[in-house]
Scaffold this motif. Structure first.
Motif, PDB file in Angstrom:
ATOM      1  N   ASP A 269       1.445   5.490   0.208  1.00  0.00           N
ATOM      2  CA  ASP A 269       0.809   6.699   0.696  1.00  0.00           C
ATOM      3  C   ASP A 269       0.254   7.435  -0.518  1.00  0.00           C
ATOM      4  O   ASP A 269       0.896   7.471  -1.584  1.00  0.00           O
ATOM      5  CB  ASP A 269       1.834   7.613   1.396  1.00  0.00           C
ATOM      6  N   ILE A 270      -0.937   7.986  -0.365  1.00  0.00           N
ATOM      7  CA  ILE A 270      -1.565   8.725  -1.459  1.00  0.00           C
ATOM      8  C   ILE A 270      -1.993  10.081  -0.917  1.00  0.00           C
ATOM      9  O   ILE A 270      -2.648  10.156   0.126  1.00  0.00           O
ATOM     10  CB  ILE A 270      -2.796   7.976  -2.019  1.00  0.00           C
TER      11      ILE A 270
ATOM     12  N   HIS B  68       0.827  -1.209   0.000  1.00  0.00           N
ATOM     13  CA  HIS B  68       0.000   0.000   0.000  1.00  0.00           C
ATOM     14  C   HIS B  68       0.861   1.259   0.000  1.00  0.00           C
ATOM     15  O   HIS B  68       1.680   1.445   0.901  1.00  0.00           O
ATOM     16  CB  HIS B  68      -0.916  -0.003   1.215  1.00  0.00           C
TER      17      HIS B  68
ATOM     18  N   HIS C 199       8.027  -0.315   4.347  1.00  0.00           N
ATOM     19  CA  HIS C 199       8.218  -0.059   5.784  1.00  0.00           C
ATOM     20  C   HIS C 199       9.210  -1.033   6.399  1.00  0.00           C
ATOM     21  O   HIS C 199      10.151  -0.637   7.073  1.00  0.00           O
ATOM     22  CB  HIS C 199       6.898  -0.212   6.546  1.00  0.00           C
TER      23      HIS C 199
ATOM     24  N   TRP D 223       7.270   2.987  -0.681  1.00  0.00           N
ATOM     25  CA  TRP D 223       8.472   2.454  -0.076  1.00  0.00           C
ATOM     26  C   TRP D 223       8.061   1.271   0.766  1.00  0.00           C
ATOM     27  O   TRP D 223       6.863   0.971   0.902  1.00  0.00           O
ATOM     28  CB  TRP D 223       9.233   3.508   0.726  1.00  0.00           C
TER      29      TRP D 223
END
Lengths: 103, 103
Positions: free
Chosen positions: B66-67, B64, B81, B79
Motif C-alpha cells: 500500500d502506498i 505490492h 495478505h 504485509w
C-alpha cells in the motif's frame, strides 16, 4: 479568491451533482469535509500510470490531493488545507482528473 | 515457501534490525502486523518518481505494498495478505525499495 472559500454543506451537495457520481463527500479523521473518488484500474501499472497523470495535473495547478494506492484500487481525496474544507478549487481538480482515467 | 510464513513477533523484531531504522512494525486497522516507512521527498514530483520506482519493483516481484501519498510525504506499507501478517518477502521488498529513494 473565490476558490479559496470553503463550500457550505448545501453548496457542496450542489457542486457534487456536477461531478461523476463516483465522487463522494465525506468527513476526514479530523471531521473536515473532503471529496473522494475510488478508481479501479484493470492492471496495477495502469493504476500507477493514472497516479502519475494525476500528480502532473496537481503540480501544474499547484493543488495536490492525497492519493492512496491499494493494488489496483486508487483513492484520490481532495480538500483545501488552508480553508479546512472543500472549495471550488477541489471540485475543479476533480473535473480535471476524471478524464485522465482510462477505463 | 518460507517467505509465505508469517514471522512471529520476536522474529519480526529481529528482522527489523536488518532494515533502516525508519521501518516500523505496526498493527493495521484489522490488528494485523505490517511494516511501514515514511519517506519525505524534497519536491512533490520527486516523491512521485519514487512511487513509480517502488511500483515497478513491486510489479517485478509480484508483491505490492500500500502506498499513501500526502504531498511530499510517501508512506509505504508492506504485509502479506495471504499470510495475514509480515513475512520474509515483505522484509526483502523493504530492502529492495530503500535504495530507490533519492535523499
Amino acid at each position: 479568491m473565490v476558490e479559496k472559500t470553503s463550500l457550505t454543506e448545501s453548496e457542496l451537495q450542489d457542486k457534487l451533482k456536477e461531478l461523476a457520481p463516483e465522487w463522494k463527500a465525506e468527513k476526514n479523521e479530523k471531521g473536515l469535509d473532503i471529496i473522494e473518488r475510488v478508481y479501479r484500474a484493470k492492471k496495477f501499472m495502469e493504476g500507477i500510470d493514472f497516479v502519475q497523470k494525476v500528480a502532473e495535473a496537481a503540480e501544474a495547478n499547484n493543488h495536490h490531493p492525497d492519493i492512496f494506492i491499494n493494488y489496483k484500487r486508487i483513492t484520490v481525496r481532495y480538500w483545501t488545507h488552508s480553508s479546512s474544507g472543500v472549495t471550488l478549487a477541489d471540485v475543479q481538480m476533480a473535473q480535471k482528473i476524471d478524464p485522465l482515467f482510462d477505463k
